[in-house]
Design a protein around this motif. Structure first.
Motif, PDB file in Angstrom:
ATOM      1  N   LYS A 143       0.774  -1.296  -0.073  1.00  0.00           N
ATOM      2  CA  LYS A 143      -0.176   0.376  -0.248  1.00  0.00           C
ATOM      3  C   LYS A 143       0.570   1.239   0.071  1.00  0.00           C
ATOM      4  N   ALA A 144       0.097   2.474  -0.272  1.00  0.00           N
ATOM      5  CA  ALA A 144       1.238   3.195  -0.118  1.00  0.00           C
ATOM      6  C   ALA A 144       2.002   4.005   1.267  1.00  0.00           C
ATOM      7  N   ASN A 145       0.760   3.196   2.052  1.00  0.00           N
ATOM      8  CA  ASN A 145       1.615   3.942   3.536  1.00  0.00           C
ATOM      9  C   ASN A 145       2.597   2.685   4.038  1.00  0.00           C
ATOM     10  N   GLU A 146       2.846   1.320   3.010  1.00  0.00           N
ATOM     11  CA  GLU A 146       3.802   0.919   3.557  1.00  0.00           C
ATOM     12  C   GLU A 146       5.009   1.067   4.688  1.00  0.00           C
ATOM     13  N   LYS A 147       5.162   0.030   5.676  1.00  0.00           N
ATOM     14  CA  LYS A 147       6.225   0.125   6.751  1.00  0.00           C
ATOM     15  C   LYS A 147       6.870  -0.754   6.342  1.00  0.00           C
ATOM     16  N   LYS A 148       8.277  -0.785   6.862  1.00  0.00           N
ATOM     17  CA  LYS A 148       8.740  -2.014   6.813  1.00  0.00           C
ATOM     18  C   LYS A 148      10.140  -1.808   8.290  1.00  0.00           C
ATOM     19  N   GLN A 149      10.733  -2.850   9.034  1.00  0.00           N
ATOM     20  CA  GLN A 149      11.276  -3.308   9.562  1.00  0.00           C
ATOM     21  C   GLN A 149      11.364  -4.399  10.024  1.00  0.00           C
ATOM     22  N   MET A 150      13.304  -4.321   9.984  1.00  0.00           N
ATOM     23  CA  MET A 150      14.152  -5.823  10.185  1.00  0.00           C
ATOM     24  C   MET A 150      14.508  -6.025  11.346  1.00  0.00           C
ATOM     25  N   LEU A 151      14.190  -6.908  11.511  1.00  0.00           N
ATOM     26  CA  LEU A 151      15.355  -7.242  12.746  1.00  0.00           C
ATOM     27  C   LEU A 151      16.208  -9.017  12.931  1.00  0.00           C
ATOM     28  N   THR A 152      17.889  -8.541  13.234  1.00  0.00           N
ATOM     29  CA  THR A 152      17.953 -10.244  12.967  1.00  0.00           C
ATOM     30  C   THR A 152      18.199  -9.972  14.654  1.00  0.00           C
ATOM     31  N   ILE A 153      18.017 -11.051  15.204  1.00  0.00           N
ATOM     32  CA  ILE A 153      18.164 -12.506  15.747  1.00  0.00           C
ATOM     33  C   ILE A 153      19.241 -13.335  15.643  1.00  0.00           C
ATOM     34  N   ARG A 154      19.710 -13.944  16.620  1.00  0.00           N
ATOM     35  CA  ARG A 154      21.004 -14.700  17.051  1.00  0.00           C
ATOM     36  C   ARG A 154      20.404 -15.513  17.779  1.00  0.00           C
ATOM     37  N   LEU A 155      20.327 -17.098  17.677  1.00  0.00           N
ATOM     38  CA  LEU A 155      19.632 -17.913  18.482  1.00  0.00           C
ATOM     39  C   LEU A 155      21.006 -18.782  18.598  1.00  0.00           C
ATOM     40  N   GLN A 156      21.482 -19.273  19.418  1.00  0.00           N
ATOM     41  CA  GLN A 156      22.659 -20.546  20.407  1.00  0.00           C
ATOM     42  C   GLN A 156      22.389 -21.446  20.089  1.00  0.00           C
ATOM     43  N   SER A 157      21.234 -22.462  20.410  1.00  0.00           N
ATOM     44  CA  SER A 157      20.880 -23.324  20.196  1.00  0.00           C
ATOM     45  C   SER A 157      20.176 -23.976  20.326  1.00  0.00           C
ATOM     46  N   ASN A 158      19.568 -25.387  19.266  1.00  0.00           N
ATOM     47  CA  ASN A 158      18.484 -25.454  19.016  1.00  0.00           C
ATOM     48  C   ASN A 158      17.488 -25.556  20.618  1.00  0.00           C
ATOM     49  N   LYS A 159      16.061 -26.034  20.369  1.00  0.00           N
ATOM     50  CA  LYS A 159      14.988 -24.904  22.051  1.00  0.00           C
ATOM     51  C   LYS A 159      15.127 -23.958  22.561  1.00  0.00           C
ATOM     52  N   SER A 160      15.228 -23.272  21.760  1.00  0.00           N
ATOM     53  CA  SER A 160      15.728 -21.058  22.142  1.00  0.00           C
ATOM     54  C   SER A 160      14.002 -21.080  20.906  1.00  0.00           C
ATOM     55  N   ASN A 161      13.693 -20.194  22.209  1.00  0.00           N
ATOM     56  CA  ASN A 161      12.505 -19.843  21.937  1.00  0.00           C
ATOM     57  C   ASN A 161      12.878 -18.144  22.104  1.00  0.00           C
ATOM     58  N   PHE A 162      12.518 -17.470  21.044  1.00  0.00           N
ATOM     59  CA  PHE A 162      12.682 -15.292  21.232  1.00  0.00           C
ATOM     60  C   PHE A 162      11.863 -14.488  20.765  1.00  0.00           C
ATOM     61  N   ASN A 163      11.315 -14.069  21.814  1.00  0.00           N
ATOM     62  CA  ASN A 163      10.208 -12.519  21.542  1.00  0.00           C
ATOM     63  C   ASN A 163      10.325 -12.287  20.766  1.00  0.00           C
ATOM     64  N   CYS A 164      10.474 -12.413  19.068  1.00  0.00           N
ATOM     65  CA  CYS A 164      10.679 -11.069  18.246  1.00  0.00           C
ATOM     66  C   CYS A 164      10.012  -9.732  18.598  1.00  0.00           C
ATOM     67  N   GLY A 165       9.000  -9.257  19.020  1.00  0.00           N
ATOM     68  CA  GLY A 165       8.730  -8.409  18.990  1.00  0.00           C
ATOM     69  C   GLY A 165       6.850  -8.072  18.777  1.00  0.00           C
ATOM     70  N   THR A 166       6.783  -6.773  19.023  1.00  0.00           N
ATOM     71  CA  THR A 166       5.215  -7.018  19.021  1.00  0.00           C
ATOM     72  C   THR A 166       4.466  -5.125  17.707  1.00  0.00           C
ATOM     73  N   ILE A 167       3.465  -6.556  16.917  1.00  0.00           N
ATOM     74  CA  ILE A 167       2.971  -4.805  16.662  1.00  0.00           C
ATOM     75  C   ILE A 167       1.382  -4.335  16.529  1.00  0.00           C
ATOM     76  N   THR A 168       1.637  -3.500  16.992  1.00  0.00           N
ATOM     77  CA  THR A 168       0.453  -2.669  17.581  1.00  0.00           C
ATOM     78  C   THR A 168      -0.302  -1.810  16.869  1.00  0.00           C
ATOM     79  N   PHE A 169      -1.732  -2.248  16.449  1.00  0.00           N
ATOM     80  CA  PHE A 169      -2.964  -1.662  15.759  1.00  0.00           C
ATOM     81  C   PHE A 169      -3.753  -1.087  16.890  1.00  0.00           C
ATOM     82  N   ALA A 170      -4.114   0.455  16.105  1.00  0.00           N
ATOM     83  CA  ALA A 170      -4.572   1.705  17.577  1.00  0.00           C
ATOM     84  C   ALA A 170      -6.107   1.360  17.367  1.00  0.00           C
TER      85      ALA A 170
END
Length: 140
Positions: free
Chosen positions: A113-140
């Motif tokens: 859409k004309a008002n598109e927004k993009k954010q890129m996040l880079t995360i390093r997980l050290q071992s399998n069985k890792s679980n990571f909260n990458c972030g939150t998108i909020t719609f008001a």
């Protein structure tokens, strides 16, 4: 949206207006690993490989269990509230230890859409069985 399509380098007959309120794409840099994208919607419903479609209309792509991904979540029309993005380094199928994997999460709001927004996040997980909260998108 039509303006974006008019200036697109691909012939018009092959281009579709595919605007989305939310698009999340997750890829990683290590072959033969299983990393899973999970998104928790404002209703607390969680979409992931085991629950691919939500009541809100979200859809998660197929589960990539050995490769670089990507796994994607798409939602045409959002509602107010928070969308929590999680990545889970579920398993490694390599014969040698790799020491982890780097995950790239691309988060789009108002995709194509004309008002598109993009954010890129880079995360390093050290071992399998890792679980990571990458972030939150909020719609008001």
């Amino acid at each position: 949206s039509k303006k974006l399509l008019a200036n697109h380098p691909i012939p018009k007959q092959f281009v579709m207006d595919f605007g989305l309120d939310v698009r999340i794409s997750m890829a990683w840099d290590t072959d033969m690993v299983d990393v899973d994208l999970h998104v928790i919607e404002p209703s607390k419903e969680e979409v992931y490989y085991g629950h691919r479609y939500s009541a809100l209309g979200s859809m998660i792509s197929r589960d990539f269990t050995g490769g670089f991904g990507p796994e994607e979540m798409m939602l045409k029309k959002s509602v107010k509230g928070d969308f929590t993005i999680k990545c889970n380094y579920y398993a490694s199928h390599q014969q040698s230890l790799t020491g982890g994997t780097t995950i790239l999460v691309s988060v789009f709001t108002n995709y194509a859409k004309a008002n598109e927004k993009k954010q890129m996040l880079t995360i390093r997980l050290q071992s399998n069985k890792s679980n990571f909260n990458c972030g939150t998108i909020t719609f008001a």
